[in-house]
Design an enzyme around this catalytic site. Sequence first.
Site, PDB file in Angstrom:
ATOM      1  N   GLY A  12       8.121   7.489  -8.350  1.00  0.00           N
ATOM      2  CA  GLY A  12       8.241   8.919  -8.054  1.00  0.00           C
ATOM      3  C   GLY A  12       6.928   9.637  -7.815  1.00  0.00           C
ATOM      4  O   GLY A  12       6.841  10.849  -8.018  1.00  0.00           O
ATOM      5  N   SER A  13       5.920   8.927  -7.313  1.00  0.00           N
ATOM      6  CA  SER A  13       4.663   9.639  -7.041  1.00  0.00           C
ATOM      7  C   SER A  13       4.845  10.642  -5.892  1.00  0.00           C
ATOM      8  O   SER A  13       4.210  11.699  -5.886  1.00  0.00           O
ATOM      9  CB  SER A  13       3.508   8.672  -6.770  1.00  0.00           C
ATOM     10  N   ARG A  91      18.017   2.474  -1.178  1.00  0.00           N
ATOM     11  CA  ARG A  91      19.286   2.045  -0.582  1.00  0.00           C
ATOM     12  C   ARG A  91      19.565   2.842   0.695  1.00  0.00           C
ATOM     13  O   ARG A  91      19.031   3.927   0.883  1.00  0.00           O
ATOM     14  CB  ARG A  91      20.446   2.163  -1.528  1.00  0.00           C
ATOM     15  N   LEU A  92      20.406   2.233   1.512  1.00  0.00           N
ATOM     16  CA  LEU A  92      20.778   2.910   2.758  1.00  0.00           C
ATOM     17  C   LEU A  92      21.746   4.042   2.452  1.00  0.00           C
ATOM     18  O   LEU A  92      22.637   3.896   1.609  1.00  0.00           O
ATOM     19  CB  LEU A  92      21.476   1.925   3.707  1.00  0.00           C
ATOM     20  N   ILE A  93      21.551   5.159   3.139  1.00  0.00           N
ATOM     21  CA  ILE A  93      22.509   6.262   3.013  1.00  0.00           C
ATOM     22  C   ILE A  93      23.759   5.875   3.805  1.00  0.00           C
ATOM     23  O   ILE A  93      23.678   5.376   4.930  1.00  0.00           O
ATOM     24  CB  ILE A  93      21.889   7.567   3.568  1.00  0.00           C
ATOM     25  N   ASN A 107      13.298  10.857   5.534  1.00  0.00           N
ATOM     26  CA  ASN A 107      12.749   9.730   4.768  1.00  0.00           C
ATOM     27  C   ASN A 107      11.265   9.559   5.073  1.00  0.00           C
ATOM     28  O   ASN A 107      10.803   9.938   6.147  1.00  0.00           O
ATOM     29  CB  ASN A 107      13.498   8.444   5.138  1.00  0.00           C
ATOM     30  N   HIS A 109       8.370   6.444   5.156  1.00  0.00           N
ATOM     31  CA  HIS A 109       8.285   4.979   5.153  1.00  0.00           C
ATOM     32  C   HIS A 109       6.821   4.559   5.337  1.00  0.00           C
ATOM     33  O   HIS A 109       6.131   5.104   6.193  1.00  0.00           O
ATOM     34  CB  HIS A 109       9.150   4.409   6.285  1.00  0.00           C
TER      35      HIS A 109
END
Length: 196
Positions: A12-13, A91-93, A107, A109
């Site tokens: 959670g940075s 996980r994929l939405i 998102n 990445h």
Amino acid sequence: MKNIAIFASGNGSNFQAIVDAIEGGKLHANLKLLVCDKPGAFVIERAKKADVPVYSFNPKQFASKTAFEEAIYEQLKKCDVDYIVLAGYMRLIGAFLLEKYPGRIINIHPSLLPAFPGKDAIAQAVSAGVKVTGVTIHFVDEGMDTGPIIAQRAVEIADGETEEEVAEKIHAIEHVFYPETLENLLNEKCWKVLES
Ligand code: GRF
């Protein structure tokens, strides 16, 4: 101001960077909820410390992805969430949430997409021997890291640099770049760019 929920699974940075940007007046948004699919994740401690409400769940206790996305949606509705911000959500939405939040799931990445999608993007880049990798912020669609790109930043990889060293540089950029891009997006400072 827009209401956001952050979805995260781990350290959670990036969650913390968004909290700090809101507190510091750099990001104008209401962080209404942390959604976490790993009940023991450190990001939950961060949320508690920042007084952000948490919805954590164990996916195995639901019959299907749709079932847990329905449960998440109940929480999102209660908080009147406008945008979902993924920050290390592993996980994929699924179709259920994609349909509820069209064009409103974002998102981050750790690569220059479309290069190195999926897990371990930094390790993939280092072992491919590329000299430039980076960070991509994009809208989420049904694919794995495939949605329309909003913004990107490049990060150089020097000869002999390790995965850990590259990860450190990438995270440092993410922590500034994500709040900045969200500020532009949520407060409609970059619609012209997106539309052109
Ligand atoms: C980040 O590198 C992000 O790009 C990727 O997952 C990582 C999450 O890190 N999607 P953290 O949990 O925010 O520290």
